[in-house]
Design an enzyme around this catalytic site. Sequence first.
Site, PDB file in Angstrom:
ATOM      1  N   ARG A   8       0.854  -1.189   0.000  1.00 46.13           N
ATOM      2  CA  ARG A   8       0.000   0.000   0.000  1.00 46.13           C
ATOM      3  C   ARG A   8       0.888   1.236   0.000  1.00 46.13           C
ATOM      4  NH1 ARG A   8      -3.407  -2.728  -1.474  1.00 46.13           N
ATOM      5  NH2 ARG A   8      -5.409  -3.257  -0.557  1.00 46.13           N
ATOM      6  N   GLU A  41      -3.836   7.554  -4.694  1.00 46.91           N
ATOM      7  CA  GLU A  41      -4.020   6.860  -5.980  1.00 46.91           C
ATOM      8  C   GLU A  41      -5.245   7.460  -6.653  1.00 46.91           C
ATOM      9  OE1 GLU A  41      -4.194   2.635  -5.468  1.00 46.91           O
ATOM     10  OE2 GLU A  41      -2.199   2.555  -4.603  1.00 46.91           O
ATOM     11  N   HIS A  90      -1.716   0.073  -9.659  1.00 43.77           N
ATOM     12  CA  HIS A  90      -2.313  -0.882  -8.711  1.00 43.77           C
ATOM     13  C   HIS A  90      -2.920  -2.083  -9.456  1.00 43.77           C
ATOM     14  CE1 HIS A  90      -4.105  -1.061  -4.404  1.00 43.77           C
ATOM     15  NE2 HIS A  90      -3.946  -2.276  -4.885  1.00 43.77           N
TER      16      HIS A  90
HETATM   17  P1  NAP Z   1      -1.134 -11.377   4.903  1.00 43.62           P
HETATM   18  O1  NAP Z   1      -1.142 -12.803   4.499  1.00 43.62           O
HETATM   19  O2  NAP Z   1      -2.053 -10.906   5.973  1.00 43.62           O
HETATM   20  O3  NAP Z   1       0.373 -10.979   5.267  1.00 43.62           O
HETATM   21  C1  NAP Z   1       0.748  -9.763   5.828  1.00 43.62           C
HETATM   22  C2  NAP Z   1       2.007  -9.993   6.611  1.00 43.62           C
HETATM   23  O4  NAP Z   1       2.485  -8.747   7.129  1.00 43.62           O
HETATM   24  C3  NAP Z   1       1.813 -10.925   7.822  1.00 43.62           C
HETATM   25  O5  NAP Z   1       2.892 -11.817   7.883  1.00 43.62           O
HETATM   26  C4  NAP Z   1       1.816  -9.937   8.985  1.00 43.62           C
HETATM   27  O6  NAP Z   1       2.225 -10.512  10.206  1.00 43.62           O
HETATM   28  C5  NAP Z   1       2.840  -8.940   8.501  1.00 43.62           C
HETATM   29  N1  NAP Z   1       2.745  -7.699   9.263  1.00 43.62           N
HETATM   30  C6  NAP Z   1       1.642  -7.017   9.636  1.00 43.62           C
HETATM   31  N2  NAP Z   1       1.977  -5.922  10.337  1.00 43.62           N
HETATM   32  C7  NAP Z   1       3.327  -5.925  10.424  1.00 43.62           C
HETATM   33  C8  NAP Z   1       4.267  -5.062  11.025  1.00 43.62           C
HETATM   34  N3  NAP Z   1       3.877  -3.974  11.704  1.00 43.62           N
HETATM   35  N4  NAP Z   1       5.578  -5.374  10.922  1.00 43.62           N
HETATM   36  C9  NAP Z   1       5.988  -6.478  10.245  1.00 43.62           C
HETATM   37  N5  NAP Z   1       5.138  -7.341   9.642  1.00 43.62           N
HETATM   38  C10 NAP Z   1       3.827  -7.067   9.737  1.00 43.62           C
HETATM   39  O7  NAP Z   1      -1.481 -10.447   3.642  1.00 43.62           O
HETATM   40  P2  NAP Z   1      -1.096 -10.707   2.107  1.00 43.62           P
HETATM   41  O8  NAP Z   1      -2.207 -11.434   1.440  1.00 43.62           O
HETATM   42  O9  NAP Z   1       0.286 -11.217   2.010  1.00 43.62           O
HETATM   43  O10 NAP Z   1      -1.171  -9.198   1.576  1.00 43.62           O
HETATM   44  C11 NAP Z   1      -0.338  -8.185   2.100  1.00 43.62           C
HETATM   45  C12 NAP Z   1      -0.833  -6.831   1.642  1.00 43.62           C
HETATM   46  O11 NAP Z   1      -0.606  -6.691   0.242  1.00 43.62           O
HETATM   47  C13 NAP Z   1      -2.356  -6.608   1.773  1.00 43.62           C
HETATM   48  O12 NAP Z   1      -2.720  -6.175   3.070  1.00 43.62           O
HETATM   49  C14 NAP Z   1      -2.650  -5.574   0.726  1.00 43.62           C
HETATM   50  O13 NAP Z   1      -2.609  -4.280   1.303  1.00 43.62           O
HETATM   51  C15 NAP Z   1      -1.507  -5.730  -0.285  1.00 43.62           C
HETATM   52  N6  NAP Z   1      -1.972  -6.222  -1.597  1.00 43.62           N
HETATM   53  C16 NAP Z   1      -1.774  -5.463  -2.692  1.00 43.62           C
HETATM   54  C17 NAP Z   1      -2.171  -5.922  -3.942  1.00 43.62           C
HETATM   55  C18 NAP Z   1      -1.965  -5.099  -5.181  1.00 43.62           C
HETATM   56  O14 NAP Z   1      -2.751  -5.224  -6.112  1.00 43.62           O
HETATM   57  N7  NAP Z   1      -0.913  -4.309  -5.266  1.00 43.62           N
HETATM   58  C19 NAP Z   1      -2.796  -7.170  -4.062  1.00 43.62           C
HETATM   59  C20 NAP Z   1      -2.979  -7.912  -2.918  1.00 43.62           C
HETATM   60  C21 NAP Z   1      -2.580  -7.438  -1.676  1.00 43.62           C
HETATM   61  P3  NAP Z   1       1.176 -11.279  11.160  1.00 43.62           P
HETATM   62  O15 NAP Z   1       1.252 -12.719  10.730  1.00 43.62           O
HETATM   63  O16 NAP Z   1       1.661 -11.022  12.524  1.00 43.62           O
HETATM   64  O17 NAP Z   1      -0.204 -10.675  10.906  1.00 43.62           O
END
Ligand code: NAP
Length: 324
Positions: free
Chosen positions: A234, A263, A282
Amino acid sequence: MAHVYVTRELPGRPLELLRSAGHTVDTWPGELPPPADVLRERLRDADAAITLLTDRITGELLDDCPNLRVVANVAVGYDNVDPAVAAEHGVWLTNTPGVLAETTADFAFALLLAAARRVVESDRDTRAGGWKTWSPTGFLGPDVHGATLGIVGLGEIGQAVARRALGFDMRVLAYTRTPRDVPGVSRVAGLRELLAASDFVSVHVPLTGQTQHMFGRDAFAAMKPGAVFVNTARGGVVDQEALVAALRERRIAGAALDVTDPEPLPLDHALYTLPNVIITPHIASASVATRSRMAEMAARNVIAVLDGKEPPNAVNRPAEPRGR
Ligand code: NAP
């Protein structure tokens, strides 16, 4: 029969699913999101909404839409809706986890490769007539194979990026909140430590109070000189002024950003003036199959709630769900 409002035309069969479950559907036809007043007016009588990240669903709006029982976001992120506020209003909030990690990781890796090997910059130069001869010094960049990748946030997408990086013979480090053992990935205890050791940094944390501007002046100063920064998470995770300064001062070699703040990024933004920056709109999850799956998943969440069931992908849990 319930009424569902869909805030944009979607790929796949979400409307078919909703209609065959007996619901009526109204879709905003515009290319841009529905303006706030239109959204409010259309949601006033709706029982369910299928929304995108560009639709802000506030507590005030929910007060005005007494029939609304579920907001099904077509995204894994949900920073456009506060889950607790929705729950207080008795409204379920759902997302689309588990279907876009591989597609998003493909794109993060595409950005990493493109930034390292200057794919976009050299294409632009070629089209402008810059290709005069084979040049031994033209568009030199770092190797990806053998380099160290630092992954920040080792969730679904972070792990999928790690698998790709291991296939490219990279050394993979990760900094994440909850310790997690992933084959081939070395965990580091602190963000600074990861930044100091990585040739490439790829961000995969959600945008939260903790991660807002996680990448500011100090973080960019801690990165290896010549490192490449990739963000498909993000825009708000990055302090963009600090990023511009780090790029201008050549403290880091380049950045590839699929997400910005705001955005779309205004065309007069300094990031556009830097040749070593790639900006995409995005689109990391934008494959035909994945976007269709996401839209259908949102429809299934809506159908479950309208059937009086718990939605399969709830991100909140209203104590007293509306409509019961
Ligand atoms: P996820 O499976 O929830 O993984 C997020 C990871 O970040 C988890 O391991 C989480 O740890 C860690 N985290 C959260 N807060 C943190 C902090 N303060 N310091 C260090 N690590 C931290 O989510 P995901 O599916 O991988 O997606 C991640 C993000 O990508 C989404 O939230 C979204 O905003 C973004 N995204 C963007 C697109 C795009 O089109 N560009 C597409 C999909 C997703 P915990 O295990 O402790 O929660």
